[in-house]
Structures are given as C-alpha cells and as structure tokens.
Design a protein around this motif. Structure first.
Motif, short mmCIF file in Angstrom:
data_model
loop_
_atom_site.label_atom_id
_atom_site.label_comp_id
_atom_site.label_asym_id
_atom_site.label_seq_id
_atom_site.Cartn_x
_atom_site.Cartn_y
_atom_site.Cartn_z
N THR A 84 0.86 -1.18 0.00
CA THR A 84 0.00 0.00 0.00
C THR A 84 0.90 1.23 0.00
N GLN A 86 1.00 5.38 0.24
CA GLN A 86 0.27 6.58 0.64
C GLN A 86 1.18 7.79 0.45
N GLU A 88 1.28 12.03 0.94
CA GLU A 88 0.67 13.21 1.55
C GLU A 88 1.35 14.43 0.94
N LEU A 120 -2.92 5.98 -7.84
CA LEU A 120 -3.24 6.65 -6.58
C LEU A 120 -4.52 7.47 -6.74
N ILE A 127 -4.28 13.65 0.71
CA ILE A 127 -3.77 12.29 0.94
C ILE A 127 -4.21 11.41 -0.22
N TYR A 128 -3.24 10.75 -0.83
CA TYR A 128 -3.47 9.90 -2.00
C TYR A 128 -3.00 8.49 -1.69
N ARG A 129 -3.83 7.50 -2.03
CA ARG A 129 -3.50 6.11 -1.72
C ARG A 129 -3.69 5.22 -2.93
#
Length: 163
Positions: A84, A86, A88, A120, A127-129
C-alpha cells in the motif's frame, strides 16, 4: 600378469579434442542464450529523444523546487504480498494540496520487466493512496509523479527495500 596399456592413437586424440571443444562450445552457447533471454533492456527507449528533452527536465525541476511542496510517501508491505502506497502533499505554507493527479511506480533497479504501476486516488484532503499486488521482496525505486493542469508538477525517485 598385467596387460599392456593400449597405445594412444590418432583416432583417440581426435575424439578427445572434439569432445573437449564440443563441451566448451556447448557451454558458451548455453551461457549466451541465457544472457540474451534475461537481458532487462535499456534504461531509456530513445537516448536521442531523452537528450532533446533534457532542457525541459531541468526547467520542470526548477519549477518543482520553486513551489516548495512537502510531499511525503509511505509504502507498507501487506501480508498478502502486495503493498500500500500513501502520499501526503502539502504546499509551501503547509496546507494540504487537493485535486492533483498522483501516480506511482515501483521500478526494479535490475530488471525493467518487473516494474509495477500504482494508481493513486485521493483518499482525503491532500492524501493519495493506492495498492500494488504481488510485490516481490527486495530493492525497488519508488517513483512518484503528479500532474496539475496537464503539466508535471512533481517528480520524486527514492530507493526503498520491501521485505
């Protein structure tokens, strides 16, 4: 009584030479085939085109530095073998940046065929995931890119180790 040793004939010498060089040539052909089959390829598809775009790359890097964005990335390996990612993003004053298009790539330093793209999506303000499936353990280059208004706004490349 022991029997007399067999004499070394020209035929025996010829067979030994052919066998020796046959083994050497066979090993060389095998090694060459394996080397060609496992060749990861080139770093850039067209060095000439990359050279022409060099000035644009320098300009984009200067623009990125002038924005003074604070972009932090965190990658975590999951128990299912995936990872995962993430990201920011904050502007120069520390406020979250929303509405960007971020993308990530996990690139193998030794084999470009193993590269993985990570899409993403914005999970919160700034915030991108994204998730990557089946990430092999080892060293990777984490490449993060962002676009704003059709232009590249951010590019980062960092070496990470995933166990």
């Amino acid at each position: 009584m022991a029997s007399a040793p067999k004499p070394l004939t020209g035929t025996k010498v010829l067979v030994m030479l052919v066998a020796f060089f046959g083994v050497v040539i066979g090993v060389n052909v095998t090694m060459a085939k394996l080397a060609i089959a496992t060749l990861p390829g080139t770093d850039v598809d067209s060095p000439y085109a990359a050279g022409l775009s060099y000035d644009r790359e320098i300009s984009a890097a200067r623009d990125q530095t002038a924005r003074k964005w604070q972009v932090n990335a965190h990658i975590e390996r999951r128990t299912d073998g995936g990872a995962t990612l993430q990201v920011e993003a904050r502007d120069a004053s520390g406020l979250p940046i929303s509405g960007l298009k971020f993308g990530g790539r996990l690139e193998r330093p030794t084999d470009k065929r193993a590269d993985l793209s990570v899409e993403l999506t914005e999970a919160g303000i700034g915030i991108y995931r994204g998730n990557a499936a089946s990430v092999a353990p080892g060293q990777w280059d984490l490449v993060i890119e962002s676009e704003a208004r059709g232009q590249r706004a951010f590019l980062s490349r960092n070496r990470v180790i995933l166990n």
